[in-house]
Design a protein around this motif. Structure first.
Motif, short mmCIF file in Angstrom:
data_model
loop_
_atom_site.label_atom_id
_atom_site.label_comp_id
_atom_site.label_asym_id
_atom_site.label_seq_id
_atom_site.Cartn_x
_atom_site.Cartn_y
_atom_site.Cartn_z
N ALA A 1 17.03 -0.58 2.69
CA ALA A 1 18.44 -0.92 2.82
C ALA A 1 19.04 -1.42 1.51
CB ALA A 1 18.63 -1.98 3.90
N ALA A 2 18.18 -1.88 0.59
CA ALA A 2 18.66 -2.36 -0.70
C ALA A 2 19.00 -1.21 -1.66
CB ALA A 2 17.63 -3.27 -1.35
N LEU A 3 18.52 -0.02 -1.37
CA LEU A 3 18.72 1.12 -2.27
C LEU A 3 20.14 1.66 -2.18
CD1 LEU A 3 15.40 3.04 -1.56
CD2 LEU A 3 15.94 1.75 -3.64
N ALA A 4 20.71 1.97 -3.32
CA ALA A 4 22.00 2.67 -3.37
C ALA A 4 21.70 4.17 -3.33
CB ALA A 4 22.77 2.31 -4.64
N LEU A 5 22.21 4.83 -2.32
CA LEU A 5 21.87 6.23 -2.12
C LEU A 5 22.94 7.17 -2.66
CD1 LEU A 5 20.52 6.06 1.55
CD2 LEU A 5 19.28 5.70 -0.61
N SER A 6 22.49 8.32 -3.10
CA SER A 6 23.40 9.37 -3.54
C SER A 6 22.90 10.67 -2.91
CB SER A 6 23.38 9.49 -5.07
OG SER A 6 24.20 10.55 -5.51
N GLY A 7 23.70 11.22 -2.01
CA GLY A 7 23.26 12.40 -1.29
C GLY A 7 22.06 12.13 -0.41
N GLY A 8 21.95 10.90 0.08
CA GLY A 8 20.84 10.54 0.96
C GLY A 8 19.55 10.19 0.23
N PRO B 1 0.83 -1.21 0.00
CA PRO B 1 0.00 0.00 0.00
C PRO B 1 0.87 1.26 0.00
CG PRO B 1 -0.05 -1.07 2.15
CD PRO B 1 0.69 -1.99 1.24
N ARG B 2 0.57 2.12 -0.92
CA ARG B 2 1.37 3.35 -1.06
C ARG B 2 1.33 4.18 0.21
NH1 ARG B 2 1.73 6.60 -6.54
NH2 ARG B 2 3.10 8.32 -5.96
N ALA B 3 0.16 4.29 0.83
CA ALA B 3 0.02 5.11 2.03
C ALA B 3 0.95 4.62 3.14
CB ALA B 3 -1.42 5.10 2.51
N ALA B 4 1.08 3.30 3.27
CA ALA B 4 1.95 2.76 4.31
C ALA B 4 3.41 3.06 4.00
CB ALA B 4 1.74 1.26 4.43
N LEU B 5 3.80 3.00 2.72
CA LEU B 5 5.18 3.32 2.34
C LEU B 5 5.49 4.79 2.59
CD1 LEU B 5 5.41 1.34 -1.03
CD2 LEU B 5 6.65 0.82 1.08
N LEU B 6 4.50 5.65 2.38
CA LEU B 6 4.72 7.09 2.56
C LEU B 6 4.68 7.51 4.03
CD1 LEU B 6 2.57 8.51 -0.37
CD2 LEU B 6 5.07 8.36 -0.24
N SER B 7 4.17 6.63 4.88
CA SER B 7 4.01 7.00 6.29
C SER B 7 5.33 6.97 7.06
CB SER B 7 3.02 6.04 6.98
OG SER B 7 3.56 4.73 7.07
N GLY C 1 12.00 8.71 4.80
CA GLY C 1 13.26 8.11 4.40
C GLY C 1 13.38 8.06 2.89
N PRO C 2 14.50 7.55 2.37
CA PRO C 2 14.73 7.50 0.93
C PRO C 2 13.69 6.71 0.16
CG PRO C 2 16.78 7.11 2.13
CD PRO C 2 15.67 7.10 3.15
N LEU C 3 13.18 5.63 0.75
CA LEU C 3 12.17 4.84 0.04
C LEU C 3 10.89 5.65 -0.13
CD1 LEU C 3 11.18 2.24 -1.24
CD2 LEU C 3 10.62 1.38 1.05
N ALA C 4 10.44 6.30 0.91
CA ALA C 4 9.24 7.13 0.80
C ALA C 4 9.44 8.25 -0.21
CB ALA C 4 8.87 7.70 2.17
N GLU C 5 10.61 8.85 -0.22
CA GLU C 5 10.88 9.93 -1.18
C GLU C 5 10.84 9.39 -2.61
OE1 GLU C 5 11.16 13.18 -0.61
OE2 GLU C 5 10.63 12.67 1.45
N ALA C 6 11.35 8.18 -2.82
CA ALA C 6 11.29 7.58 -4.15
C ALA C 6 9.85 7.29 -4.56
CB ALA C 6 12.13 6.30 -4.18
N VAL C 7 9.05 6.81 -3.62
CA VAL C 7 7.64 6.53 -3.91
C VAL C 7 6.90 7.80 -4.28
CG1 VAL C 7 5.47 5.75 -2.87
CG2 VAL C 7 7.56 4.44 -2.49
#
Length: 238
Positions: A160-167, A63-69, A72-78
């Protein structure tokens, strides 16, 4: 006194027996789940997720709402995705997974992805407008109810699987005419860590017991979800 020839004759079958025993142990080994995370308390709200199987590859539908809640970087990507109340989340080789050309024309690349080492990988985020229970047939879908803590742990494992650049998650591919986005991953794709291994590891982070070696196949990941769903139903009846 034993004869050298006799010792040598026994050494080979003993070594084979030891190797077969080790292989059997690895094949049947179960990485335990976490009862504190799964199944969640029956009297508290949970988070519904789905696991999809296309015959050889598994994706999660979250669920998108749960990811956005959870910040962090994952929520920003979503947040960068087109509209959709659900998000398909998957992982795979950075070339083979993204390529949409016919599979039969990509056999050599598939062999490279499976048997090569340290292949770059990507995390797919693909928005979905339709409820997964209506969009995907039951034969290729399993549904689970995670506890809030279990979903948070799952979210953390994906992030944790995401490769981050500048956070921030680094966009690797955005295919023309396709809502899916592929973000660079810090994990390597190879025979010992394929897409279904990754899905199983994410589910294990959410508290589900998994059999890592058997998770080579999508069928094992679906069997894991089926066992977990049965465990949840049993817990609710107690």
């Amino acid at each position: 006194m034993s004869r050298p020839g006799r010792v040598g004759t026994l050494a080979v079958p003993l070594l084979l027996a030891a190797l077969l025993g080790l292989a059997a142990a690895l094949w049947t080994w179960t990485r335990p789940g976490d009862p504190a995370l799964y199944p969640g308390p029956a009297d508290k709200p949970g988070v519904e997720i789905h696991i999809l199987d296309n015959g050889f590859h598994t994706d999660l539908v979250l669920p998108r709402a749960a990811l956005l809640s959870r910040p962090g970087p994952l929520a920003e990507a979503v947040r960068t995705l087109p509209p959709g109340d659900w998000v398909l989340v998957g992982w795979g080789d950075a070339r083979f997974y993204v390529d949409r050309s016919p599979v039969q024309s990509r056999i050599r690349d598939g062999l490279r992805a499976v048997f090569g080492r340290d292949n770059p990988s990507v995390v797919m985020l693909d928005p979905e407008l339709t409820d997964p229970r209506r969009r995907f047939a039951p034969a290729g879908r399993r549904s689970l109810r995670l506890s809030a803590a279990g979903f948070a742990a799952l979210d953390t494992r994906i992030e944790a699987a995401l490769a981050l650049s500048g956070g921030r998650a680094r966009l690797a591919v955005a295919r023309p005419g396709d809502d899916a986005r592929f973000f660079a991953s810090r994990e390597s794709f190879w025979i010992g860590h394929l897409c279904n291994h990754w899905t199983a590891a994410v589910l294990n982070a959410a508290g589900l017991p998994v059999r890592p070696a058997r998770s080579l196949t999508s069928a094992e990941v679906m069997a894991t979800a089926s066992r977990a769903a049965k465990l949840d139903r049993t817990a609710r009846q107690d």
